[in-house]
Design an enzyme around this catalytic site. Structure first.
Site, PDB file in Angstrom:
ATOM      1  CG  ASN A  46      -0.589   0.390   2.775  1.00  0.00           C
ATOM      2  OD1 ASN A  46       0.599  -0.947   2.697  1.00  0.00           O
ATOM      3  ND2 ASN A  46      -0.966   0.768   3.428  1.00  0.00           N
ATOM      4  CD  GLU A  48      -0.843   5.161   4.353  1.00  0.00           C
ATOM      5  OE1 GLU A  48      -0.570   6.101   5.647  1.00  0.00           O
ATOM      6  OE2 GLU A  48      -1.913   4.765   5.352  1.00  0.00           O
ATOM      7  CB  CYS A  57      -5.870  -1.519  -0.749  1.00  0.00           C
ATOM      8  SG  CYS A  57      -6.990  -0.782   0.534  1.00  0.00           S
ATOM      9  CD  GLU A  59      -5.504  -5.635  -0.810  1.00  0.00           C
ATOM     10  OE1 GLU A  59      -5.732  -4.669  -0.478  1.00  0.00           O
ATOM     11  OE2 GLU A  59      -6.379  -6.123   0.407  1.00  0.00           O
ATOM     12  CB  CYS A  89     -11.005  -2.496   1.929  1.00  0.00           C
ATOM     13  SG  CYS A  89     -10.405  -1.870   0.349  1.00  0.00           S
ATOM     14  CB  CYS A  92      -9.065  -4.632  -2.509  1.00  0.00           C
ATOM     15  SG  CYS A  92      -7.972  -3.528  -2.104  1.00  0.00           S
TER      16      CYS A  92
HETATM   17  N1  THU Z   1      -5.463  -0.957   3.442  1.00  0.00           N
HETATM   18  C1  THU Z   1      -4.669  -2.008   2.173  1.00  0.00           C
HETATM   19  O1  THU Z   1      -2.953  -1.973   1.733  1.00  0.00           O
HETATM   20  N2  THU Z   1      -5.234  -3.290   2.187  1.00  0.00           N
HETATM   21  C2  THU Z   1      -7.211  -3.310   2.447  1.00  0.00           C
HETATM   22  O2  THU Z   1      -7.666  -4.856   2.023  1.00  0.00           O
HETATM   23  C3  THU Z   1      -7.181  -2.499   3.792  1.00  0.00           C
HETATM   24  C4  THU Z   1      -6.607  -0.642   4.073  1.00  0.00           C
HETATM   25  C5  THU Z   1      -4.632   0.151   3.189  1.00  0.00           C
HETATM   26  C6  THU Z   1      -4.557   1.606   3.208  1.00  0.00           C
HETATM   27  C7  THU Z   1      -3.832   2.350   3.788  1.00  0.00           C
HETATM   28  O3  THU Z   1      -2.930   2.472   3.400  1.00  0.00           O
HETATM   29  C8  THU Z   1      -4.088   1.989   5.563  1.00  0.00           C
HETATM   30  O4  THU Z   1      -4.414  -0.139   4.666  1.00  0.00           O
HETATM   31  C9  THU Z   1      -5.234   1.964   6.370  1.00  0.00           C
HETATM   32  O5  THU Z   1      -6.285   1.973   5.748  1.00  0.00           O
END
Ligand code: THU
Length: 134
Positions: A46, A48, A57, A59, A89, A92
């Site tokens: 991931n 940000e 994310c 995935e 999530c 995804c």
């Molecule tokens: N995140 C993922 O990479 N995958 C998920 O399925 C859930 C959330 C990341 C997004 C963000 O950078 C961090 O986790 C917190 O939400």
């Protein structure tokens, strides 16, 4: 069905790529590894952004990497997050659902605790477009 070594390799790949996550805002690192039907593994972490909605994310990074390499059919994905198994999530789940009957391994950050689902279990009713052209 995956062999034990395929499963372990996939989880290990997710754990490894997790290190690269760029998460200065949430501090929540995620790694993902996607196994294609042809036997290739694609990874993603991931990342940000100060504009929060611009983050992606792990995935979907793995999925984009795979699609960019010409793969559109998958058998499994491993996702590893923090201290307990991390499920993908909702966005995804929807992103993955049109690319096969996928097994989802949800792992902790070191790949020790693992729970297993099918993507259909996690997203029993998904949005589908009426006509899909290859
Ligand atoms: N995140 C993922 O990479 N995958 C998920 O399925 C859930 C959330 C990341 C997004 C963000 O950078 C961090 O986790 C917190 O939400």
């Amino acid at each position: 069905m995956l062999t034990n070594s395929q499963k372990n390799e996939l989880i290990r790949a997710a754990v490894e790529v997790r290190d690269w996550a760029y998460v200065p805002y949430s501090r929540f690192k995620v790694g993902a590894a996607l196994l294609s039907k042809t036997g290739r593994v694609f990874t993603g972490c991931n990342f940000e952004n100060a504009s929060f909605g611009a983050g992606v994310c792990a995935e979907r990074v793995a999925l984009g990497n795979a699609i960019s390499a010409g793969e559109t059919e998958f058998v499994a994905i491993a996702v590893c997050g923090d201290d307990k198994p991390t499920p993908p999530c909702g966005i995804c789940r929807q992103s993955l659902v049109e690319f096969g009957e996928i097994i989802v391994y949800c792992a902790d950050s070191i790949g020790e605790k693992v729970t297993e689902f099918t993507l259909r279990e996690l997203l029993p009713v998904s949005f589908e477009f009426a006509s899909k052209n290859p």
